[in-house]
Design a protein around this motif. Structure first.
Motif, PDB file in Angstrom:
ATOM      1  N   ARG A  14      95.546  88.170 114.070  1.00 47.62           N
ATOM      2  CA  ARG A  14      96.840  88.353 113.268  1.00 47.62           C
ATOM      3  C   ARG A  14      96.381  89.028 112.108  1.00 47.62           C
ATOM      4  O   ARG A  14      97.151  90.090 111.641  1.00 47.62           O
ATOM      5  N   ALA A  15      95.122  89.037 111.971  1.00 42.99           N
ATOM      6  CA  ALA A  15      94.130  89.890 110.800  1.00 42.99           C
ATOM      7  C   ALA A  15      93.890  91.193 111.510  1.00 42.99           C
ATOM      8  O   ALA A  15      93.210  91.567 110.989  1.00 42.99           O
ATOM      9  N   GLY A  16      94.182  91.682 112.504  1.00 46.24           N
ATOM     10  CA  GLY A  16      94.416  93.086 112.529  1.00 46.24           C
ATOM     11  C   GLY A  16      92.347  92.769 113.473  1.00 46.24           C
ATOM     12  O   GLY A  16      91.872  94.122 113.993  1.00 46.24           O
ATOM     13  N   PHE A  17      91.782  91.928 114.243  1.00 50.20           N
ATOM     14  CA  PHE A  17      90.971  91.853 115.014  1.00 50.20           C
ATOM     15  C   PHE A  17      91.959  92.072 116.653  1.00 50.20           C
ATOM     16  O   PHE A  17      92.452  91.258 117.258  1.00 50.20           O
ATOM     17  N   ILE A  18      90.446  92.174 117.276  1.00 47.60           N
ATOM     18  CA  ILE A  18      91.009  91.951 119.117  1.00 47.60           C
ATOM     19  C   ILE A  18      89.683  91.432 119.681  1.00 47.60           C
ATOM     20  O   ILE A  18      88.906  91.407 119.128  1.00 47.60           O
ATOM     21  N   GLY A  19      90.426  91.068 120.976  1.00 46.68           N
ATOM     22  CA  GLY A  19      89.268  90.209 122.105  1.00 46.68           C
ATOM     23  C   GLY A  19      88.734  89.480 121.602  1.00 46.68           C
ATOM     24  O   GLY A  19      86.961  88.882 121.774  1.00 46.68           O
ATOM     25  N   ALA A  20      89.030  88.331 120.515  1.00 48.17           N
ATOM     26  CA  ALA A  20      88.393  87.191 120.430  1.00 48.17           C
ATOM     27  C   ALA A  20      88.319  86.000 121.234  1.00 48.17           C
ATOM     28  O   ALA A  20      89.420  86.029 121.879  1.00 48.17           O
ATOM     29  N   ARG A  21      86.927  86.094 121.553  1.00 45.09           N
ATOM     30  CA  ARG A  21      86.925  84.783 122.317  1.00 45.09           C
ATOM     31  C   ARG A  21      85.577  83.299 121.283  1.00 45.09           C
ATOM     32  O   ARG A  21      85.020  84.274 120.989  1.00 45.09           O
ATOM     33  N   GLN A  22      85.477  82.730 122.374  1.00 44.43           N
ATOM     34  CA  GLN A  22      84.667  81.835 122.045  1.00 44.43           C
ATOM     35  C   GLN A  22      83.316  82.095 122.515  1.00 44.43           C
ATOM     36  O   GLN A  22      83.471  82.660 123.676  1.00 44.43           O
ATOM     37  N   ILE A  23      82.475  81.978 121.652  1.00 39.13           N
ATOM     38  CA  ILE A  23      80.632  81.937 122.280  1.00 39.13           C
ATOM     39  C   ILE A  23      80.097  81.061 122.905  1.00 39.13           C
ATOM     40  O   ILE A  23      80.115  79.794 121.859  1.00 39.13           O
ATOM     41  N   ALA A  24      79.280  80.473 123.643  1.00 39.56           N
ATOM     42  CA  ALA A  24      78.608  78.879 123.525  1.00 39.56           C
ATOM     43  C   ALA A  24      77.512  78.878 122.535  1.00 39.56           C
ATOM     44  O   ALA A  24      76.854  79.853 122.417  1.00 39.56           O
ATOM     45  N   THR A  25      77.708  77.559 122.282  1.00 42.02           N
ATOM     46  CA  THR A  25      76.177  77.703 121.306  1.00 42.02           C
ATOM     47  C   THR A  25      75.808  76.671 121.907  1.00 42.02           C
ATOM     48  O   THR A  25      75.959  75.598 122.130  1.00 42.02           O
ATOM     49  N   PRO A  26      74.330  75.991 121.569  1.00 44.47           N
ATOM     50  CA  PRO A  26      73.635  75.474 121.782  1.00 44.47           C
ATOM     51  C   PRO A  26      74.201  73.690 121.083  1.00 44.47           C
ATOM     52  O   PRO A  26      73.816  72.537 122.543  1.00 44.47           O
ATOM     53  N   GLN A  27      74.367  73.753 120.127  1.00 44.02           N
ATOM     54  CA  GLN A  27      74.731  72.690 120.285  1.00 44.02           C
ATOM     55  C   GLN A  27      76.434  72.683 119.665  1.00 44.02           C
ATOM     56  O   GLN A  27      76.606  73.196 117.914  1.00 44.02           O
ATOM     57  N   PRO A  28      77.328  72.294 120.383  1.00 45.45           N
ATOM     58  CA  PRO A  28      78.857  72.526 119.814  1.00 45.45           C
ATOM     59  C   PRO A  28      78.897  71.388 118.354  1.00 45.45           C
ATOM     60  O   PRO A  28      80.361  71.242 117.602  1.00 45.45           O
ATOM     61  N   LEU A  29      78.382  70.246 118.668  1.00 45.27           N
ATOM     62  CA  LEU A  29      78.691  69.463 117.614  1.00 45.27           C
ATOM     63  C   LEU A  29      78.372  69.976 116.593  1.00 45.27           C
ATOM     64  O   LEU A  29      79.194  69.456 115.214  1.00 45.27           O
ATOM     65  N   LEU A  30      77.305  70.821 115.975  1.00 45.00           N
ATOM     66  CA  LEU A  30      76.737  71.379 114.854  1.00 45.00           C
ATOM     67  C   LEU A  30      78.069  72.716 114.494  1.00 45.00           C
ATOM     68  O   LEU A  30      78.290  72.605 113.254  1.00 45.00           O
ATOM     69  N   THR A  31      77.901  73.526 115.295  1.00 42.77           N
ATOM     70  CA  THR A  31      78.683  74.389 114.809  1.00 42.77           C
ATOM     71  C   THR A  31      79.382  75.059 116.188  1.00 42.77           C
ATOM     72  O   THR A  31      78.767  75.152 117.083  1.00 42.77           O
ATOM     73  N   GLY A  32      80.989  75.915 116.411  1.00 43.69           N
ATOM     74  CA  GLY A  32      81.406  76.531 117.383  1.00 43.69           C
ATOM     75  C   GLY A  32      81.222  77.955 116.404  1.00 43.69           C
ATOM     76  O   GLY A  32      80.615  78.333 115.938  1.00 43.69           O
ATOM     77  N   LEU A  33      81.000  79.251 117.521  1.00 50.00           N
ATOM     78  CA  LEU A  33      81.313  80.403 117.362  1.00 50.00           C
ATOM     79  C   LEU A  33      82.396  81.238 117.295  1.00 50.00           C
ATOM     80  O   LEU A  33      82.850  81.136 118.981  1.00 50.00           O
ATOM     81  N   ILE A  34      83.099  81.925 117.674  1.00 48.56           N
ATOM     82  CA  ILE A  34      84.341  83.001 117.970  1.00 48.56           C
ATOM     83  C   ILE A  34      83.522  84.220 117.674  1.00 48.56           C
ATOM     84  O   ILE A  34      82.968  84.304 116.645  1.00 48.56           O
ATOM     85  N   ALA A  35      83.817  85.240 118.553  1.00 44.70           N
ATOM     86  CA  ALA A  35      83.491  86.756 118.376  1.00 44.70           C
ATOM     87  C   ALA A  35      84.771  87.343 118.344  1.00 44.70           C
ATOM     88  O   ALA A  35      84.579  87.169 119.739  1.00 44.70           O
ATOM     89  N   ALA A  36      85.011  88.723 117.769  1.00 38.38           N
ATOM     90  CA  ALA A  36      85.904  89.379 118.233  1.00 38.38           C
ATOM     91  C   ALA A  36      85.324  90.620 117.946  1.00 38.38           C
ATOM     92  O   ALA A  36      84.608  90.881 116.834  1.00 38.38           O
ATOM     93  N   ARG A  37      86.568  92.138 117.584  1.00 36.10           N
ATOM     94  CA  ARG A  37      86.615  93.079 117.713  1.00 36.10           C
ATOM     95  C   ARG A  37      87.404  93.400 116.577  1.00 36.10           C
ATOM     96  O   ARG A  37      88.329  93.226 116.817  1.00 36.10           O
ATOM     97  N   ALA A  38      86.744  94.553 115.496  1.00 37.48           N
ATOM     98  CA  ALA A  38      87.657  94.857 115.037  1.00 37.48           C
ATOM     99  C   ALA A  38      88.694  96.874 115.808  1.00 37.48           C
ATOM    100  O   ALA A  38      87.970  97.155 116.176  1.00 37.48           O
ATOM    101  N   GLY A  39      90.352  96.068 115.404  1.00 35.45           N
ATOM    102  CA  GLY A  39      90.825  97.366 116.278  1.00 35.45           C
ATOM    103  C   GLY A  39      91.328  98.184 115.751  1.00 35.45           C
ATOM    104  O   GLY A  39      90.674  98.732 114.796  1.00 35.45           O
TER     105      GLY A  39
END
Ligand SMILES: CC(C)=CCC/C(C)=C/CC/C(C)=C/C=C/C(C)=C/C=C/C=C(C)/C=C/C=C(C)/C=C/C=C(C)/C=C/CC(C)(C)O
Ligand SMILES: C[S@@+](CC[C@H](N)C(=O)[O-])C[C@H]1O[C@@H](n2cnc3c(N)ncnc32)[C@H](O)[C@@H]1O
Length: 375
Positions: free
Chosen positions: A350-375
């Motif tokens: 909604r803020a103007g990024f595209i292709g947002a996807r979740q990236i696996a991290t070794p300890q999801p308990l501590l942090t999750g990761l979402i990557a996207a590109r400016a559209g």
């Protein structure tokens, strides 16, 4: 996905699952069924496991305070080189030997310590804690959180004057308090940075902008991994000043700069090909979180990367961390909420990024990761 009145988004539950849930709950709430299940060999294991799970929920605060006592007495550091006698540890902690032994036995039951009654050593969880000093800092910090949680319903009703809110004075500027919370964040940041650095290659970027970057601890870790990367940080003015001091101490002043302002409304520095929001969005209600995302989008060229790193709601294998721990933590803090990966991805789009996807991290308990590109 269905949105509830509170703005939380949950996937719909299929009808067959709702029917099975109702049947299961009628059985589990029946005392006769419980007696039979506890005696019947094939179901005994499940009955014991469920009773233990419920007991652990009843006793969780006692377990937490056992850990808090070990941290306050600095037992893990004292045992880092090997076992010590009960007498020695008792004298160091100004406790009677019987009291120290009581703590050692409680700690051993929780796998924090081990004891034969005369000597005490680290247990596996105590040893793991030593590798991450940020955990002990959080255990100490929990004294504030648990004070606010003494009346959980009052907190939910908004009747509690939460002390945690005063620990995080984002509005108004308060240099000593900004220093206190930035120290806590810096202590716990290495655990977070390790997960992000394992999941994302920063060497492929030229210039990074860490928005809400705290005192620069994350960028210092990134700099060590990507020596050619130029570093930019944006945070509240008192915190940006701490980051400048850290960059100078770390010999990074030549490749790092920090700006102070309000990330929701002030213009962010331009020129980055990657922007990061590490433990930032969950601190903010939806309107402010959207304002931050739109502001970050505005300072980036199309194609630049956005990384959002924070503990996620409903993370596989770590669900209580997002929805229970951070749900109540952020309530006591007075703003924000943990979000699911899909919610963060939708907000980024909604803020103007595209292709947002979740990236696996070794300890999801501590942090999750979402990557996207400016559209
Ligand atoms: C050696 C032999 C015999 C066997 C080996 C078997 C084996 C492989 C074992 C595994 C050992 C291992 C690698 C263990 C690793 C353990 C780890 C990494 C444990 C990490 C634990 C982390 C914890 C407990 C973190 C706690 C974090 C907390 C409480 C964070 C709180 C954060 C807050 C409040 C943040 C606030 C920020 C805000 C305001 C919400 O934005
Ligand atoms: C939970 S801390 C995370 C710090 C760092 N990213 C980390 O993970 O260690 C959130 C950061 O956002 C900053 N912050 C909060 N509101 C802000 C605002 N309106 N403008 C700029 N920074 C803000 C705080 O000062 C703090 O450093």
């Amino acid at each position: 996905m269905t949105a509830s009145a509170s703005g939380f988004v949950d996937p719909p539950v299929p009808a067959w699952q709702r029917r099975w849930r109702d049947l299961r709950n009628r059985l589990l709430a029946n005392g006769t069924f419980q007696d039979l299940a506890a005696r019947f060999p094939p179901t005994r294991f499940v009955a014991r496991r469920e009773a233990r799970a419920l007991f652990d929920l009843c006793a969780g605060f006692v377990y937490s305070q056992t850990l808090a006592a070990c941290v306050e007495l600095d037992l893990f550091a004292q045992l880092a080189k090997g076992a010590e006698t009960v007498e020695h540890l008792a004298a160091r902690g100004r406790l009677a030997p019987a009291a120290l032994l009581r703590l050692a036995r409680a700690g051993a039951a929780l796998r924090l310590l081990e004891t034969d009654g005369a000597r005490v050593a680290l247990g596996p969880l105590g040893a793991a804690l030593l590798a991450n000093p940020g955990i002990a800092a959080m255990v100490r910090h929990h004294a504030l959180l648990y004070r606010d949680l003494a009346d959980p319903v009052g907190l939910l009703r908004g009747e509690t004057n939460a002390t945690l809110a005063g620990f995080w004075p984002y509005e108004g500027g308060d240099a000593p308090r900004a220093d206190a919370y930035s120290q806590l964040m810096a202590a716990s940041q290495p655990m977070i940075a390790a997960g992000i650095l394992a999941a994302w290659k920063f060497r492929r970027h030229r210039r990074i902008l860490d928005v809400g970057g705290g005192d620069g601890r994350f960028l210092e870790a990134v700099a060590a991994r990507a020596p050619a990367l130029a570093l930019m940080l944006f945070d509240l003015p008192d915190v940006a000043a701490l980051a400048r001091a850290r960059f100078a101490r770390a010999g990074l002043a030549g490749r790092a700069a920090a700006w102070g302002g309000d990330m929701r409304v002030d213009r962010l520095p331009e020129g980055a090909d990657i922007a990061t929001l590490v433990r930032v969005l969950h601190d903010h209600d939806d309107d402010d979180a959207m304002a931050i995302l739109r502001n970050v989008r505005a300072c980036l060229q199309p194609g630049a990367t956005l990384l959002i790193a924070e503990p996620l709601a409903a993370a596989a294998g770590a669900a209580p961390v997002g929805d229970a721990y951070f749900g109540f933590y952020l309530l006591a803090m007075g703003r924000g909420r943990p979000r699911r990966a899909a919610e963060l991805a939708a907000m980024a789009e909604r803020a103007g990024f595209i292709g947002a996807r979740q990236i696996a991290t070794p300890q999801p308990l501590l942090t999750g990761l979402i990557a996207a590109r400016a559209g």
